[in-house]
Design an enzyme around this catalytic site. Sequence first.
Site, short mmCIF file in Angstrom:
data_model
loop_
_atom_site.label_atom_id
_atom_site.label_comp_id
_atom_site.label_asym_id
_atom_site.label_seq_id
_atom_site.Cartn_x
_atom_site.Cartn_y
_atom_site.Cartn_z
N HIS A 44 0.86 -1.18 0.00
CA HIS A 44 0.00 0.00 0.00
C HIS A 44 0.89 1.23 0.00
CE1 HIS A 44 -3.95 1.95 1.53
NE2 HIS A 44 -3.23 2.82 0.87
N GLU A 75 -2.42 -1.45 -3.43
CA GLU A 75 -3.55 -0.72 -2.87
C GLU A 75 -3.23 0.76 -2.83
OE1 GLU A 75 -3.78 -2.42 1.04
OE2 GLU A 75 -5.16 -3.95 0.34
N HIS A 203 -7.96 -6.01 6.72
CA HIS A 203 -7.68 -5.00 7.76
C HIS A 203 -7.89 -5.55 9.16
CE1 HIS A 203 -6.30 -0.92 8.58
NE2 HIS A 203 -6.92 -1.11 9.72
#
Length: 250
Positions: A44, A75, A203
């Site tokens: 990410h 991401e 997450h």
Amino acid sequence: MSTALSVNLNKIALIRNSREGNFPNVYEFGELCLAAGAAGLTVHPRPDQRHIRPIDVRKLAQLCRVNSGIEFNIEGNPFAPAQGDYPGLLALVAETRPDQCTLVPDSHDQLTSDHGFDLHTTAKLLEPVIQQLKALDVRISLFMDPNPEQIRMARDCGADRIELYTGPYAQHYGTDTGRALLQQYDQAARVARECGLGINAGHDLNLSNLPDFLTITGIEEVSIGHALTVDALKMGMSAAVKSYLQICQQ
Ligand SMILES: CC(=O)[C@@H](O)[C@H](O)COP(=O)(O)O
Ligand SMILES: NCC(=O)COP(=O)(O)O
């Protein structure tokens, strides 16, 4: 159906960035995860480069490319501006051609990802981004809360998959609220399946809360980084990856 485990290497990069030099070596940890059986790697990159840097994205893309069947997932927020040598999410995706791009509505000052898209306000903005990604032949996943109306809108936007944001589930795991939330995620997953969307999740998933979450039908991929890295501090990265794989392959 088993669920693919994509290991997020953000926190390895976070430790690396706390000193000059290249230790721990993010690429080597990517190799370790793949050798342990991970189905893919996730990064990410954020504009402030608090952890993953563009060079990490380029090298890990190459690592996944030369390992047949291994997926690379990038991401990020497609609207976050370029900053320093961070060229922007779409520029990195166009350059490295990952298997999947997961669009996440994070603002630059967020500590971490903490919500899914509100497509009432962002669908029109996302549609050209999604068209650009389709032109690059990259699978598109949208980071979503377990909201059936929003998930139907994700289908209308042209997404291939959604990623269910599992933060609230993890936060309330083991309580009545957590059990009620799991029902909401299950319902959201059912709607996603009806819409023909693939279903990812991620997450704050960990060794405790992952088994119950995977009782939901059709979770194709989980991307896990924070808790897996902490587990690796205790048991080593290879053993940590194998512990998550055991749950994903049940
Ligand atoms: C989108 C999501 O939930 C995570 O993949 C995200 O990568 C977490 O970001 P940090 O590792 O910067 O907290
Ligand atoms: N998309 C979720 C991810 O990649 C990792 O999230 P976390 O396990 O670091 O919370």
